[in-house]
Write an enzyme that holds these catalytic residues in place. Sequence first.
Site, short mmCIF file in Angstrom:
data_model
loop_
_atom_site.label_atom_id
_atom_site.label_comp_id
_atom_site.label_asym_id
_atom_site.label_seq_id
_atom_site.Cartn_x
_atom_site.Cartn_y
_atom_site.Cartn_z
N GLY A 239 -10.56 2.65 13.96
CA GLY A 239 -9.79 1.67 14.26
C GLY A 239 -10.44 0.39 14.11
O GLY A 239 -9.85 -0.76 14.19
N GLU A 275 -14.36 8.31 13.40
CA GLU A 275 -13.44 8.45 12.52
C GLU A 275 -13.12 7.09 11.81
O GLU A 275 -11.77 6.69 11.67
CB GLU A 275 -12.14 8.93 13.00
N ARG A 278 -10.77 2.74 7.12
CA ARG A 278 -10.37 1.32 6.46
C ARG A 278 -11.71 0.87 6.55
O ARG A 278 -12.11 -0.21 5.51
CB ARG A 278 -9.56 0.62 7.57
N ARG A 314 1.24 -2.42 1.78
CA ARG A 314 0.68 -2.99 3.29
C ARG A 314 1.59 -4.31 3.44
O ARG A 314 1.79 -4.54 4.61
CB ARG A 314 -0.67 -3.13 3.10
N TYR A 318 3.57 -4.46 6.87
CA TYR A 318 2.93 -4.69 8.05
C TYR A 318 2.83 -6.26 7.91
O TYR A 318 2.05 -6.84 8.65
CB TYR A 318 1.59 -4.08 7.92
N CYS A 345 13.18 -3.95 -6.83
CA CYS A 345 14.39 -4.69 -6.49
C CYS A 345 14.46 -4.76 -5.01
O CYS A 345 15.44 -4.24 -4.38
CB CYS A 345 15.35 -4.05 -7.14
N GLU A 346 13.49 -5.47 -4.15
CA GLU A 346 13.59 -5.84 -2.80
C GLU A 346 12.89 -7.07 -2.46
O GLU A 346 12.03 -7.58 -2.93
CB GLU A 346 12.73 -4.69 -2.03
N TYR A 374 -5.60 2.44 2.27
CA TYR A 374 -4.23 2.55 2.35
C TYR A 374 -3.40 1.71 1.30
O TYR A 374 -2.38 1.13 1.45
CB TYR A 374 -3.94 1.98 3.83
#
Length: 424
Positions: A239, A275, A278, A314, A318, A345-346, A374
């Site tokens: 994290g 762990e 990133r 991402r 986010y 198309c978004e 990610y």
Amino acid sequence: MDHFAYKEGKLSAEDVALETIALEVGTPVYVYSTATLKRHFQVFSEAFQGVHALVCFAVKANSNQAVLRTLAREGAGADVVSLGELTRALMAGIPGDRIVFSGVGKTPEEMHAALRAGIKQFNAESEAELEVLNLVAGEMGLTAPVSVRVNPDVDAKTHAKISTGKSENKFGIPWQRVDAVYARIKELEHLEAVGVDLHIGSQLTDLAPFREAFAKVVTLVKDLRAKGHDIRHIDLGGGLGIPYDPEQAAPPAPAEYGTMIREVLGDLDCGIILEPGRLIAGNAGVLVTRMLYEKKGVDRTFYILDAAMNDLGRPAMYDAYHAIVPVREAETDATLEADFVGPVCESSDTFAKARKTTPLKAGDLVAIKSAGAYGAVMSSTYNSRPLVPEVLVDDTRYAVVRKRQSLEELLSLDEVPTWLTGSG
């Protein structure tokens, strides 16, 4: 620090110009730096010298076999959350006893495979999971090593979609149930409680939430030991954030993180599992993309790229910041503001809004930075866009480590029933 820099006016990964890769492999393309992967793993590991620590790379951050094998050679273990990730880790040469299996929805098939592999531990997420794991281990005549993932109800002060340590999140066993759960493990013949596990969220930029959560777990470990449980290690999760935006303060360094953990653990005499994902891979990769068109809006300029939200999700998911830089070093100090967008198309297919940039023209290459974690792992084939390739650079050499999916390969996954083909 990463190993992406301008050399003779061209942005390079180590000693390979990104332009060279783009010309050979095409765009969009992910490019990873071996030297950066190694350095980040070494710096993180060195923060825990003198501590009995196992560093398990979070495979969900980047599961490419070449990346995993690179880290395996550096001594990394693996944190996996699926049968697929377990298989990738084993194939990359990470031994079972350096693998931890996390995740809220482990299936009996996954439990069988993990037990066969002799993994270090299961990070159990629910009481129901423990009952199933006991049955599976019993069928195999084995005892499953277990750490219970506790939910410390600590606000990680991170994006709501990557917060995992609050009581409202789906992860872990409620703090109030921990004693009863460990008591139940003692009753189950084919389970052994070996540790405690927690993970409060991702991209944390402040050590205070970590300190609060870890202190609670240290108290818990002492209490569990007093009640006869042989708790040998704590899995502290990952994290710790990375610098995405150069305008913002950098997150704490691994050395600061390591010092804080030593202070909190004190004389607990407990091994630790970490762990990071990133932190190791994030700034070790970029997404190279080509500008297709410049489009003038009423009050803004759009730079339309050949990469899209299906390739790097991402920003859409986010509102994540990624620096975007030209592959050819700018020859002018002139700047403008532009929206960097993709062809999907978004409206959410946007990498950056009103981003200050040097002027670009159709055909120019840009690199979307901090895309090694990610990025490719979260990509999809939305809008029937084939998956893009991945390239690993090592000094002056490079190799395609996942080829570009062809349209034929994508379409071959579909099967049309006979009643629609006229043959049945």
